[in-house]
Design an enzyme around this catalytic site. Structure first.
Site, PDB file in Angstrom:
ATOM      1  CB  CYS A 108      21.990 -21.175 -23.339  1.00  0.00           C
ATOM      2  SG  CYS A 108      22.846 -22.719 -23.020  1.00  0.00           S
ATOM      3  CB  CYS A 150      23.674 -25.745 -21.615  1.00  0.00           C
ATOM      4  SG  CYS A 150      24.508 -24.872 -20.292  1.00  0.00           S
ATOM      5  CD  GLU A 161      26.875 -32.553 -15.775  1.00  0.00           C
ATOM      6  OE1 GLU A 161      27.333 -33.436 -15.020  1.00  0.00           O
ATOM      7  OE2 GLU A 161      26.114 -31.647 -15.387  1.00  0.00           O
ATOM      8  CD  GLU A 196      19.258 -24.432 -21.781  1.00  0.00           C
ATOM      9  OE1 GLU A 196      20.161 -25.288 -21.666  1.00  0.00           O
ATOM     10  OE2 GLU A 196      18.822 -23.780 -20.822  1.00  0.00           O
ATOM     11  CG  ASN A 227      22.512 -31.502 -18.639  1.00  0.00           C
ATOM     12  OD1 ASN A 227      21.581 -32.256 -18.847  1.00  0.00           O
ATOM     13  ND2 ASN A 227      22.983 -31.290 -17.436  1.00  0.00           N
ATOM     14  CB  CYS A 234      23.666 -20.498 -18.598  1.00  0.00           C
ATOM     15  SG  CYS A 234      24.492 -20.970 -20.122  1.00  0.00           S
TER      16      CYS A 234
HETATM   17  N1  THU Z   1      22.670 -26.615 -17.582  1.00  0.00           N
HETATM   18  C1  THU Z   1      21.934 -26.679 -18.722  1.00  0.00           C
HETATM   19  O1  THU Z   1      21.951 -27.686 -19.432  1.00  0.00           O
HETATM   20  N2  THU Z   1      21.181 -25.608 -19.049  1.00  0.00           N
HETATM   21  C2  THU Z   1      21.075 -24.470 -18.313  1.00  0.00           C
HETATM   22  O2  THU Z   1      20.381 -23.560 -18.708  1.00  0.00           O
HETATM   23  C3  THU Z   1      21.794 -24.353 -17.039  1.00  0.00           C
HETATM   24  C4  THU Z   1      22.708 -25.467 -16.699  1.00  0.00           C
HETATM   25  C5  THU Z   1      23.467 -27.774 -17.215  1.00  0.00           C
HETATM   26  C6  THU Z   1      24.959 -27.582 -17.266  1.00  0.00           C
HETATM   27  C7  THU Z   1      25.425 -28.641 -16.292  1.00  0.00           C
HETATM   28  O3  THU Z   1      25.496 -29.878 -16.984  1.00  0.00           O
HETATM   29  C8  THU Z   1      24.307 -28.740 -15.283  1.00  0.00           C
HETATM   30  O4  THU Z   1      23.166 -28.143 -15.886  1.00  0.00           O
HETATM   31  C9  THU Z   1      24.593 -28.056 -13.964  1.00  0.00           C
HETATM   32  O5  THU Z   1      24.960 -26.747 -14.164  1.00  0.00           O
END
Ligand code: THU
Length: 160
Positions: free
Chosen positions: A115, A73, A64, A75, A62, A112
């Site tokens: 994704c 994310c 940010e 994925e 991920n 999520c």
């Molecule tokens: N996140 C992912 O990378 N994958 C997921 O399936 C759920 C959430 C990340 C997004 C954000 O950077 C952090 O997790 C918190 O939500």
């Protein structure tokens, strides 16, 4: 009026050692990728590793951003990277893990909705299933295809 039921099958493994060797390797790559995530806002470090049909493994994590919705994310970072580099090669398997306060999460994280929609587009595009392996400290879950994760997905063909 009819009731329709949707059943999702999840294979539960007691720990990483119970997986086939190829999947153990993939999960280890996801764990390595998670450590390299950029998650200064959530401190939730997610890693994804993809096994492609040509045997290559590609990873993502991920990413940010101070403008929160601009982040992505793990994925989708991995899937978009794989599809950008290998536009003609299907993704066979995706392993996902997350690290919180330095530890792998206690129970499996599930990708999520956005994704899942992207995973399904990739399945449709290559006419294959993406097997998903979800890591945790307590157990490992394996789901055979993305459509099992998001049964009522938006189908691109509806646009035709
Ligand atoms: N996140 C992912 O990378 N994958 C997921 O399936 C759920 C959430 C990340 C997004 C954000 O950077 C952090 O997790 C918190 O939500």
């Amino acid at each position: 009026m009819k009731h329709l039921k949707i059943i999702t099958e999840i294979k539960q493994y007691p720990n990483i050692k119970a997986l086939p060797d190829e999947e153990i390797e993939l999960l280890h790559k996801a764990r390595e990728a998670a450590k390299k995530s950029y998650a200064p806002y959530s401190n939730f470090k997610v890693g994804a590793a993809l096994l492609l049909e040509n045997g290559e493994i590609v990873t993502g994590n991920n990413q940010e951003n101070a403008a929160y919705p601009s982040g992505l994310c793990a994925e989708r970072t991995a899937i978009f990277w794989a599809n950008a580099q290998y536009p003609h090669i299907a993704i066979k398997t995706m392993a996902v893990t997350a690290i919180k306060k330095g530890e792998i999460i206690p129970s499996p994280l599930s990708p999520c909705g956005s994704c899942r929609q992207v995973m399904i587009e990739t399945e449709t595009r290559f006419n294959t299933n993406i097997k998903t392996i979800l890591d945790s400290q307590s157990e490992i879950w394996v789901i055979d295809c993305a459509k099992d994760l998001l049964p009522l997905f938006f189908y691109g063909k509806d646009l035709d």
